[in-house]
Design a protein around this motif. Structure first.
Motif, PDB file in Angstrom:
ATOM      1  N   GLU A 191     -20.308  31.669   8.210  1.00 51.57           N
ATOM      2  CA  GLU A 191     -19.390  30.644   7.722  1.00 51.57           C
ATOM      3  C   GLU A 191     -19.517  30.444   6.214  1.00 51.57           C
ATOM      4  O   GLU A 191     -18.524  30.191   5.523  1.00 51.57           O
ATOM      5  N   LEU A 192     -20.726  30.592   5.680  1.00 46.91           N
ATOM      6  CA  LEU A 192     -20.941  30.463   4.233  1.00 46.91           C
ATOM      7  C   LEU A 192     -20.420  31.692   3.509  1.00 46.91           C
ATOM      8  O   LEU A 192     -19.851  31.590   2.419  1.00 46.91           O
ATOM      9  N   ILE A 193     -20.629  32.855   4.102  1.00 44.64           N
ATOM     10  CA  ILE A 193     -20.140  34.094   3.487  1.00 44.64           C
ATOM     11  C   ILE A 193     -18.621  34.060   3.399  1.00 44.64           C
ATOM     12  O   ILE A 193     -18.030  34.376   2.357  1.00 44.64           O
ATOM     13  N   GLU A 194     -17.956  33.650   4.474  1.00 46.18           N
ATOM     14  CA  GLU A 194     -16.497  33.614   4.492  1.00 46.18           C
ATOM     15  C   GLU A 194     -15.953  32.610   3.478  1.00 46.18           C
ATOM     16  O   GLU A 194     -14.927  32.843   2.840  1.00 46.18           O
ATOM     17  N   GLN A 195     -16.644  31.496   3.309  1.00 48.87           N
ATOM     18  CA  GLN A 195     -16.125  30.424   2.461  1.00 48.87           C
ATOM     19  C   GLN A 195     -16.435  30.618   0.984  1.00 48.87           C
ATOM     20  O   GLN A 195     -15.625  30.260   0.132  1.00 48.87           O
ATOM     21  N   PHE A 196     -17.609  31.204   0.665  1.00 51.83           N
ATOM     22  CA  PHE A 196     -18.063  31.178  -0.719  1.00 51.83           C
ATOM     23  C   PHE A 196     -18.268  32.537  -1.380  1.00 51.83           C
ATOM     24  O   PHE A 196     -18.431  32.601  -2.598  1.00 51.83           O
ATOM     25  N   SER A 197     -18.281  33.614  -0.616  1.00 49.28           N
ATOM     26  CA  SER A 197     -18.592  34.912  -1.210  1.00 49.28           C
ATOM     27  C   SER A 197     -17.335  35.537  -1.809  1.00 49.28           C
ATOM     28  O   SER A 197     -16.493  36.070  -1.094  1.00 49.28           O
ATOM     29  N   VAL A 198     -17.218  35.487  -3.141  1.00 49.08           N
ATOM     30  CA  VAL A 198     -16.019  36.007  -3.805  1.00 49.08           C
ATOM     31  C   VAL A 198     -16.121  37.495  -4.107  1.00 49.08           C
ATOM     32  O   VAL A 198     -15.127  38.139  -4.429  1.00 49.08           O
ATOM     33  N   TRP A 199     -17.324  38.046  -4.036  1.00 50.24           N
ATOM     34  CA  TRP A 199     -17.515  39.472  -4.331  1.00 50.24           C
ATOM     35  C   TRP A 199     -18.472  40.043  -3.293  1.00 50.24           C
ATOM     36  O   TRP A 199     -19.594  39.561  -3.151  1.00 50.24           O
ATOM     37  N   ARG A 200     -18.019  41.059  -2.558  1.00 52.64           N
ATOM     38  CA  ARG A 200     -18.812  41.627  -1.470  1.00 52.64           C
ATOM     39  C   ARG A 200     -18.952  43.133  -1.671  1.00 52.64           C
ATOM     40  O   ARG A 200     -18.252  43.928  -1.049  1.00 52.64           O
ATOM     41  N   PRO A 201     -19.853  43.529  -2.539  1.00 51.57           N
ATOM     42  CA  PRO A 201     -19.960  44.952  -2.888  1.00 51.57           C
ATOM     43  C   PRO A 201     -20.714  45.755  -1.833  1.00 51.57           C
ATOM     44  O   PRO A 201     -21.479  45.216  -1.035  1.00 51.57           O
ATOM     45  N   HIS A 202     -20.487  47.059  -1.840  1.00 53.42           N
ATOM     46  CA  HIS A 202     -21.317  48.019  -1.115  1.00 53.42           C
ATOM     47  C   HIS A 202     -22.128  48.742  -2.196  1.00 53.42           C
ATOM     48  O   HIS A 202     -21.625  49.662  -2.844  1.00 53.42           O
ATOM     49  N   THR A 203     -23.366  48.339  -2.391  1.00 56.19           N
ATOM     50  CA  THR A 203     -24.120  48.897  -3.513  1.00 56.19           C
ATOM     51  C   THR A 203     -25.615  48.728  -3.289  1.00 56.19           C
ATOM     52  O   THR A 203     -26.052  47.952  -2.422  1.00 56.19           O
TER      53      THR A 203
END
Length: 308
Positions: A156-168
């Motif tokens: 729920e926090l990832i969906e609401q607040f994560s603006v950048w989700r890199p694969h790195t």
């Protein structure tokens, strides 16, 4: 110290430590862009009722030659020594709700042993959730909200607040390992990475500390007094804006970053906010050149007394 000996030494009677509290963490050492972690942890300790629960053994975890402690010299004799401290604190928020704060230096040695001690603490005191914060420099403008990348198992926090989700792949810090181990035991954990404007990475940026507090509030429901940080942040941003207005190159840099940021936020939630309109990331040399130019300009203003 043998492996059987604990790295953690209790100052407080363990029987007096409340069970079921949230754990908040922020360690300094590897990356602390905008002094976000330092700012928010010092703000908590300075403005709230707190007491030390337990202290980690610095002689086992810290490389003193890399991060030398402070000792005071008074004309002809030494007057005091401030050893670095990594500790659990029992803190009460603005409405007197208790929580646990883990703060201090990032261990240089024995990461697995340190992680095991944290997990033992979490299990021993039935810690409800763990939330931690760190910050990294990114080519984003100070004129836009500070974004975050959220990791962990709290979707729920990832969906609401994560603006950048890199694969790195990224250089890990000690709390990354703690988070990884907590996920293995299915403990609720979230890590907030603050994306701080790269040209402000070496400053004490109050807005970054404020966002760290707001991130912790969102994850835990804890309430923090933020009036002082907000006022300091407004003053700081005002000084930066004055410099941007009088420096053509810096103005151009900020405008370019604004365009990239706005394009990302408007058009493509899966594309990194760090890319340009063609989708290309700035090179390391370009970022370094922009940062060096800004720091040179900032040093000049500091010498003239325009900015602290």
């Amino acid at each position: 110290m043998s492996e059987r000996e604990s790295l953690l030494h209790f100052v407080m009677d363990a029987a007096e430590v409340p069970r079921g509290l949230p754990l908040v963490a922020g360690l300094t050492g590897f990356a602390d862009s905008g002094s976000a972690v330092t700012g928010f942890t010092e703000y908590i300790v300075d403005t709230m009722d707190s007491q030390i629960i337990a202290i980690f053994d610095a002689d086992s975890l810290l490389d003193y030659r890399a991060r030398r402690p402070i000792i005071y010299f008074d004309q002809d004799h030494l007057t005091g020594f401030e050893p670095p401290m990594l500790a659990f604190h029992l803190v009460r928020d603005e409405i007197s709700r208790p929580f646990i704060l883990l703060t201090g230096y990032e261990p240089d040695f024995k990461w697995e042993a340190f992680s095991k001690e944290v997990l033992n603490f979490v299990e021993r005191f039935d810690v409800a959730t763990t939330t931690w914060v760190h910050s990294i420099p990114m080519p984003v403008p100070h004129t836009r909200p500070i974004g975050t990348t959220v990791s962990g198992n709290r979707s729920e926090l990832i969906e609401q607040f994560s603006v950048w989700r890199p694969h790195t792949q990224v250089p890990a810090n000690a709390m990354h390992l703690v988070e990884y181990r907590l996920q293995e035991i299915e403990h609720e954990v979230a890590g907030f990475v603050l994306l701080v404007p790269h040209y402000l990475a070496d400053t004490e940026f109050p807005q970054a500390s404020l966002v760290a507090l707001e991130s912790i509030s969102s994850a835990t429901g804890l309430i923090f007094p933020t009036d002082r940080l907000r006022e300091e942040g407004r003053e700081f941003v005002g000084k930066i804006d004055e410099q941007v207005e009088t420096n053509e190159e810096l103005n151009k840099l900020v405008h370019t970053l604004e365009q990239r940021y706005d394009s990302y936020m408007k058009d493509n939630a899966l594309r990194s906010p760090l890319t340009d309109v063609e989708g290309e990331l700035p090179t390391a040399d370009e970022i370094a050149a922009e940062l060096e130019e800004f720091l040179a300009y900032r040093r000049g203003t500091e010498e003239s007394g325009d900015m602290r």
